[in-house]
Design a protein around this motif. Structure first.
Motif, PDB file in Angstrom:
ATOM      1  N   THR A   1       0.726  -1.096   0.113  1.00  0.00           N
ATOM      2  CA  THR A   1       0.078   0.050  -0.047  1.00  0.00           C
ATOM      3  C   THR A   1       0.987   1.423   0.232  1.00  0.00           C
ATOM      4  O   THR A   1       0.673   2.289  -0.720  1.00  0.00           O
ATOM      5  CB  THR A   1      -0.969  -0.047   1.291  1.00  0.00           C
ATOM      6  OG1 THR A   1      -1.882  -1.117   1.034  1.00  0.00           O
ATOM      7  CG2 THR A   1      -1.731   1.293   1.145  1.00  0.00           C
ATOM      8  N   ALA A   2       1.832   1.140   0.881  1.00  0.00           N
ATOM      9  CA  ALA A   2       2.729   2.289   1.072  1.00  0.00           C
ATOM     10  C   ALA A   2       3.388   2.593  -0.443  1.00  0.00           C
ATOM     11  O   ALA A   2       3.648   3.761  -0.850  1.00  0.00           O
ATOM     12  CB  ALA A   2       3.761   2.214   1.897  1.00  0.00           C
ATOM     13  N   MET A   3       3.827   1.550  -1.180  1.00  0.00           N
ATOM     14  CA  MET A   3       4.471   1.717  -2.443  1.00  0.00           C
ATOM     15  C   MET A   3       3.694   2.160  -3.679  1.00  0.00           C
ATOM     16  O   MET A   3       3.921   3.044  -4.234  1.00  0.00           O
ATOM     17  CB  MET A   3       5.123   0.181  -2.985  1.00  0.00           C
ATOM     18  CG  MET A   3       6.371  -0.103  -1.942  1.00  0.00           C
ATOM     19  SD  MET A   3       7.718   0.833  -2.204  1.00  0.00           S
ATOM     20  CE  MET A   3       8.229   0.541  -3.916  1.00  0.00           C
ATOM     21  N   SER A   4       2.448   1.956  -3.556  1.00  0.00           N
ATOM     22  CA  SER A   4       1.425   2.146  -4.342  1.00  0.00           C
ATOM     23  C   SER A   4       1.060   3.923  -4.319  1.00  0.00           C
ATOM     24  O   SER A   4       1.077   4.334  -5.322  1.00  0.00           O
ATOM     25  CB  SER A   4      -0.040   1.296  -4.091  1.00  0.00           C
ATOM     26  OG  SER A   4       0.137   0.152  -4.523  1.00  0.00           O
ATOM     27  N   LEU A   5       1.290   4.060  -3.104  1.00  0.00           N
ATOM     28  CA  LEU A   5       0.990   5.586  -2.808  1.00  0.00           C
ATOM     29  C   LEU A   5       2.055   6.292  -3.407  1.00  0.00           C
ATOM     30  O   LEU A   5       2.034   7.365  -3.919  1.00  0.00           O
ATOM     31  CB  LEU A   5       0.959   5.757  -1.201  1.00  0.00           C
ATOM     32  CG  LEU A   5      -0.736   5.336  -0.702  1.00  0.00           C
ATOM     33  CD1 LEU A   5      -0.606   5.706   0.710  1.00  0.00           C
ATOM     34  CD2 LEU A   5      -1.574   6.577  -1.315  1.00  0.00           C
ATOM     35  N   MET A   6       3.247   5.825  -3.294  1.00  0.00           N
ATOM     36  CA  MET A   6       4.455   6.527  -3.670  1.00  0.00           C
ATOM     37  C   MET A   6       4.476   6.579  -5.075  1.00  0.00           C
ATOM     38  O   MET A   6       4.790   7.723  -5.921  1.00  0.00           O
ATOM     39  CB  MET A   6       5.841   5.789  -3.065  1.00  0.00           C
ATOM     40  CG  MET A   6       5.931   5.765  -1.904  1.00  0.00           C
ATOM     41  SD  MET A   6       7.322   4.782  -1.544  1.00  0.00           S
ATOM     42  CE  MET A   6       8.888   5.701  -2.308  1.00  0.00           C
ATOM     43  N   TYR A   7       3.972   5.650  -6.023  1.00  0.00           N
ATOM     44  CA  TYR A   7       4.090   5.642  -7.334  1.00  0.00           C
ATOM     45  C   TYR A   7       2.878   6.427  -7.950  1.00  0.00           C
ATOM     46  O   TYR A   7       3.047   7.133  -9.013  1.00  0.00           O
ATOM     47  CB  TYR A   7       3.602   4.202  -8.013  1.00  0.00           C
ATOM     48  CG  TYR A   7       4.981   3.257  -8.154  1.00  0.00           C
ATOM     49  CD1 TYR A   7       5.638   3.573  -9.080  1.00  0.00           C
ATOM     50  CD2 TYR A   7       5.006   2.454  -6.965  1.00  0.00           C
ATOM     51  CE1 TYR A   7       7.019   2.853  -9.310  1.00  0.00           C
ATOM     52  CE2 TYR A   7       6.444   1.333  -7.216  1.00  0.00           C
ATOM     53  CZ  TYR A   7       7.326   1.877  -8.182  1.00  0.00           C
ATOM     54  OH  TYR A   7       8.419   1.043  -8.212  1.00  0.00           O
TER      55      TYR A   7
END
Length: 211
Positions: free
Chosen positions: A53-59
């Motif tokens: 989830t954190a990585m998705s927000l970063m992208y």
């Protein structure tokens, strides 16, 4: 298993407890203690999903430097927790296998608005609830666990507490206006998910149904 004098109130900050709309039912704690292998497997799944989830927000939100920094830190911590849970499972002879997700996260995200900037605010609020509930459940379990697992979960209470604070801070930062009504909206849905009967046991599941 053991019981100590520790309690949820002594392990968690008052602000976090006030943020959650209800406490975990004792029946869930009993189900968790009766299903230690399943608890660890789903815990590992949750850590992996949190990092994703954190990585998705970063992208998706590359234009927000503060979010990028906080989510990068969060993703690294969640992956470390995932590795630690997998190691604990291996030491305890618990085989990591795929299991279906609980209805909890999906049940909250169902109410996320579709368009930005409202979508981002809602996703961040949901993230705050997930992290706060994780903290509260670790705290509920700690008094009943063996020393190794209790020590591990105490450390997670601190880190997941920071994650809750970061998600909520980011929601307020990017909203640019009060978000209390939106928090209250998601709180009611979170309460329903925690208090309603749930056919499967998971780390974030609701009230266990009688077999």
């Amino acid at each position: 298993m053991k019981t100590t004098s520790e309690s949820t109130a002594t392990l968690l900050p008052a602000e976090l407890l006030a943020f959650l709309p209800c406490t975990t039912p004792e029946a869930w704690v009993e189900a968790a203690l009766a299903n230690p292998d399943l608890l660890l497997i789903d815990h590992a799944q949750c850590e992996k999903k949190a990092a994703s989830t954190a990585m998705s927000l970063m992208y998706r939100y590359v234009e927000h430097p503060l979010l990028l920094t906080k989510m990068s830190q969060l993703a690294r911590e969640e992956l470390l927790h995932f590795e630690q849970v997998v190691k604990l499972m291996e030491e305890r002879g618990v085989v990591y296998r795929h299991i279906g997700a609980s209805r909890y996260a999906g049940g909250l995200r169902e109410w996320v608005r579709r368009d930005d900037p409202q979508r981002l605010i809602d996703v961040l609020i949901v993230g705050a609830f997930i992290e706060a509930r994780s903290c509260e459940r670790f705290a509920c379990l700690i008094p009943h666990l063996d020393d190794e697992l209790a020590r591990f979960y105490r450390g997670l209470v601190k880190s997941e507490g920071r994650h809750y604070e970061d998600y909520l801070m980011l929601a307020r930062h990017y909203a640019g206006e009060p978000i209390e009504e939106r928090i209250a909206f998601f709180a009611e849905h979170e309460r329903a998910l925690i208090k309603a009967p749930d056919p499967v046991f998971r780390f974030h599941s609701g009230l266990p149904m009688a077999a």
